[in-house]
Design a protein around this motif. Structure first.
Motif, mmCIF file in Angstrom:
data_model
loop_
_atom_site.group_PDB
_atom_site.id
_atom_site.type_symbol
_atom_site.label_atom_id
_atom_site.label_comp_id
_atom_site.label_asym_id
_atom_site.label_seq_id
_atom_site.Cartn_x
_atom_site.Cartn_y
_atom_site.Cartn_z
ATOM 1 N N MET A 329 -22.382 -35.912 25.177
ATOM 2 C CA MET A 329 -21.773 -35.926 23.850
ATOM 3 C C MET A 329 -20.919 -34.669 23.624
ATOM 4 N N ASP A 330 -19.770 -34.601 24.268
ATOM 5 C CA ASP A 330 -18.918 -33.419 24.082
ATOM 6 C C ASP A 330 -18.405 -33.297 22.655
ATOM 7 N N GLY A 331 -18.190 -34.418 21.989
ATOM 8 C CA GLY A 331 -17.707 -34.376 20.612
ATOM 9 C C GLY A 331 -18.808 -34.079 19.623
ATOM 10 N N CYS A 332 -19.887 -34.882 19.666
ATOM 11 C CA CYS A 332 -20.971 -34.767 18.682
ATOM 12 C C CYS A 332 -21.911 -33.610 18.950
ATOM 13 N N ALA A 333 -22.103 -33.257 20.214
ATOM 14 C CA ALA A 333 -23.129 -32.267 20.550
ATOM 15 C C ALA A 333 -22.574 -30.933 21.029
ATOM 16 N N ALA A 334 -21.267 -30.779 21.111
ATOM 17 C CA ALA A 334 -20.696 -29.515 21.580
ATOM 18 C C ALA A 334 -19.664 -28.975 20.584
ATOM 19 N N ILE A 335 -18.582 -29.705 20.414
ATOM 20 C CA ILE A 335 -17.521 -29.235 19.516
ATOM 21 C C ILE A 335 -18.001 -29.222 18.070
ATOM 22 N N TYR A 336 -18.591 -30.314 17.622
ATOM 23 C CA TYR A 336 -18.980 -30.431 16.218
ATOM 24 C C TYR A 336 -20.026 -29.400 15.793
ATOM 25 N N PRO A 337 -21.183 -29.281 16.471
ATOM 26 C CA PRO A 337 -22.176 -28.316 15.995
ATOM 27 C C PRO A 337 -21.717 -26.869 16.082
ATOM 28 N N SER A 338 -20.857 -26.554 17.050
ATOM 29 C CA SER A 338 -20.389 -25.167 17.164
ATOM 30 C C SER A 338 -19.502 -24.794 15.980
ATOM 31 N N ILE A 339 -18.565 -25.671 15.625
ATOM 32 C CA ILE A 339 -17.697 -25.399 14.478
ATOM 33 C C ILE A 339 -18.480 -25.515 13.173
ATOM 34 N N ALA A 340 -19.384 -26.503 13.114
ATOM 35 C CA ALA A 340 -20.182 -26.697 11.899
ATOM 36 C C ALA A 340 -21.085 -25.514 11.629
ATOM 37 N N ALA A 341 -21.662 -24.909 12.666
ATOM 38 C CA ALA A 341 -22.530 -23.744 12.481
ATOM 39 C C ALA A 341 -21.748 -22.580 11.874
ATOM 40 N N ILE A 342 -20.523 -22.373 12.353
ATOM 41 C CA ILE A 342 -19.681 -21.307 11.790
ATOM 42 C C ILE A 342 -19.316 -21.626 10.351
ATOM 43 N N PHE A 343 -19.007 -22.880 10.075
ATOM 44 C CA PHE A 343 -18.671 -23.321 8.726
ATOM 45 C C PHE A 343 -19.827 -23.053 7.765
ATOM 46 N N VAL A 344 -21.029 -23.483 8.129
ATOM 47 C CA VAL A 344 -22.206 -23.297 7.269
ATOM 48 C C VAL A 344 -22.525 -21.819 7.099
ATOM 49 N N ALA A 345 -22.425 -21.051 8.173
ATOM 50 C CA ALA A 345 -22.710 -19.614 8.089
ATOM 51 C C ALA A 345 -21.761 -18.924 7.119
ATOM 52 N N GLN A 346 -20.508 -19.335 7.099
ATOM 53 C CA GLN A 346 -19.545 -18.705 6.191
ATOM 54 C C GLN A 346 -19.787 -19.114 4.743
ATOM 55 N N ILE A 347 -20.186 -20.361 4.517
ATOM 56 C CA ILE A 347 -20.486 -20.814 3.156
ATOM 57 C C ILE A 347 -21.687 -20.057 2.598
ATOM 58 N N PHE A 348 -22.699 -19.828 3.440
ATOM 59 C CA PHE A 348 -23.919 -19.163 2.995
ATOM 60 C C PHE A 348 -23.899 -17.659 3.272
ATOM 61 N N ASP A 349 -22.744 -17.153 3.696
ATOM 62 C CA ASP A 349 -22.552 -15.714 3.911
ATOM 63 C C ASP A 349 -23.579 -15.133 4.891
ATOM 64 N N VAL A 350 -23.690 -15.803 6.037
ATOM 65 C CA VAL A 350 -24.587 -15.355 7.098
ATOM 66 C C VAL A 350 -23.741 -14.930 8.285
ATOM 67 N N ASN A 351 -24.002 -13.740 8.805
ATOM 68 C CA ASN A 351 -23.240 -13.238 9.943
ATOM 69 C C ASN A 351 -23.832 -13.746 11.256
ATOM 70 N N LEU A 352 -22.980 -14.244 12.115
ATOM 71 C CA LEU A 352 -23.395 -14.693 13.439
ATOM 72 C C LEU A 352 -22.905 -13.704 14.486
ATOM 73 N N GLY A 353 -23.760 -13.446 15.478
ATOM 74 C CA GLY A 353 -23.394 -12.518 16.548
ATOM 75 C C GLY A 353 -23.404 -13.209 17.897
ATOM 76 N N ILE A 354 -23.305 -12.404 18.953
ATOM 77 C CA ILE A 354 -23.270 -12.935 20.303
ATOM 78 C C ILE A 354 -24.525 -13.756 20.609
ATOM 79 N N LYS A 355 -25.673 -13.270 20.141
ATOM 80 C CA LYS A 355 -26.927 -13.986 20.383
ATOM 81 C C LYS A 355 -26.863 -15.402 19.808
#
Length: 466
Positions: A329-355
């Motif tokens: 699932m390159d679309g549903c399980a790779a591209i989507y969750p990676s962009i979605a995680a950044i989207f949600v983190a920015q809405i909730f003002d959570v900083n993401l790092g290398i880890k």
């Protein structure tokens, strides 16, 4: 001089041509319409769906909204109706088919390896796009707009949920991961038992053919389903909602396009050493159906047939495609969750790092089976957010726009599910290059849902390699 008129004796041995009647013209036109290329029917459904959806929303036509919703839901419901038994028998038969292939373990390992490699590339592209575009900024959305799902996926649920507690519940609750587990166990058991299990294998092959035929009838309804799905999406969500997610939506479509039309052709040209255009010509019927149906499993019979048309041996295809439809699932399980995680983190003002970014890559590669080829990627998203410790309310923010995103995600999934068998077959020197080079974007009507061994092209066993 004019020719003499024919005598009755002259006409005796010649059958008379049937006279043309005007009343036959309408039936001719209907027949001509029904023979339209499938892509044209789908395109017509898209256009009509957008038009009806716009009318329903602009004029506030409630009955039209309800009708579009029912048409779309019925189409998806028919697809889901076949999912559970189709997955079970497809996986069972695909495992037993490996006995006909030399170096089966090597083929399976190479297939899984390329699944992982392409997933890593896809998640890297998703993270890069998300970091460059900041999809959560400027949306006007706040944490209050989100709503936590009733159940959030976790690694414990994922690992313990593989093994079913009974044989009925996975089918009634459509737990595809558990169905895959039971099918794999059954397939291995059939192989171990040998000749005594031959009646079971023959029955499974017959049931699989029956399911594929029935699913084919559903697939033929795709243009009608398209009208309902697209129309309801426009009528229910409207352009105002889509505008709030403009950057996020663009990111998903651009990311999927880069993978499908950038990474995949590059791999075909450099690794498989084949013409990328021929791949898309041959695989197009499956890709377009995936875009409309939003179901990798629902598209699986067509994906398998186009992969065979691209020159991949039938015995290997019957394993790789069902395996990919539930895990690749390159679309549903790779591209989507990676962009979605950044989207949600920015809405909730959570900083993401290398880890956190490494965790996203890990979840995308290992947890992709959680999506299980069904419409939507909510399970994968909740698994990613829970691993990162992000609020589950972020799922609620994305559910509104999910159907619009799912079309492109699923098309990317299916393209990847056809790509990997081609790459592996080419690397193992079992790809029929003549068949690959002659593949064309022929109408989907050629695939009738039945493919008997007598009709299939002769396949070659995998030669031993040193």
């Amino acid at each position: 001089m004019s020719a003499n008129p024919a005598t009755p004796a002259d006409k005796a041995g010649k059958p008379e041509k049937p006279e043309k009647h005007e009343q036959r013209e309408p039936s001719f036109r209907i027949s001509k319409y029904l023979k339209m290329p499938f892509w044209a029917q789908i395109l017509g459904g898209l256009v009509l769906g957008v038009l009806l959806g716009w009318i329903a929303r602009d004029q506030d036509v409630d009955w039209l909204v309800t009708t579009l919703s029912k048409v779309g839901d019925t189409f998806i419901g028919l697809l889901k109706l076949a999912v559970a038994p189709l997955v079970f028998f497809a996986i069972l038969v695909s495992i037993t088919n490996l006995r006909k292939v030399n170096n089966a373990a090597r083929l399976a390992t190479r297939t899984l390896l390329w699944f992982m490699i392409t997933s890593l590339i896809a998640v890297a592209i998703g993270l890069t796009i998300g970091l460059l575009t900041n999809p959560g900024s400027g949306t006007g959305l706040t944490p209050k707009d989100g709503k936590a799902p009733d159940h959030a996926g976790s690694w414990i649920d994922f690992l313990t949920g593989i093994i079913p507690t009974d044989v009925i519940t996975p089918f009634t609750e459509l737990n595809v991961l558990q169905i895959v587990f039971m099918a794999a166990v059954a397939g291995i058991a059939v192989l171990k038992i040998g000749d005594k299990a031959q009646p079971i294998l023959e029955l499974s092959e017959s049931v699989l053919a029956l399911l594929q035929k029935a699913l084919w009838w559903v697939i033929k309804l795709s243009p009608i389903g398209t009208v309902g799905l697209i129309g309801f999406a426009i009528a229910d969500y409207g352009w105002n909602l889509i505008s709030k997610y403009a950057t996020f939506t663009a990111d998903i479509y651009i990311g999927c396009a880069l993978v499908m039309f950038g990474v995949y052709p590059l791999l075909l040209a450099t690794v498989a050493k084949v013409n990328p255009l021929q791949f898309f010509k041959g695989a197009w019927p499956a890709i377009q159906l995936a875009f409309v149906s939003r179901s990798s499993v629902g598209t699986m019979p067509v994906t398998q047939k186009v992969t065979e048309r691209l020159g991949v041996p039938k015995e290997y295809t019957s394993f790789a495609v069902p395996f990919g439809a539930t895990t690749k699932m390159d679309g549903c399980a790779a591209i989507y969750p990676s962009i979605a995680a950044i989207f949600v983190a920015q809405i909730f003002d959570v900083n993401l790092g290398i880890k956190e970014y490494l965790l996203i890559a890990f979840v995308s590669v290992v947890g992709s089976a959680a999506t299980a080829g069904l419409t939507g990627a909510t399970v994968m998203l909740t698994l990613t957010l829970s691993t990162l410790g992000l609020p589950m309310e972020g799922v609620g923010l994305l559910l509104a726009i999910d159907p619009v995103l799912d079309m492109m995600r699923t098309a990317t999934n299916v393209a990847g599910q056809a790509l990997v068998p081609v790459i592996v077959a080419a690397r193992e020197k079992i790809l029929d290059h003549e068949a690959y080079d002659s593949a064309s974007a022929s109408p989907l009507d050629e695939f009738d849902g039945t493919d008997t061994p007598e009709d299939a092209a002769p396949s070659r066993a995998v030669p031993a390699t040193v």
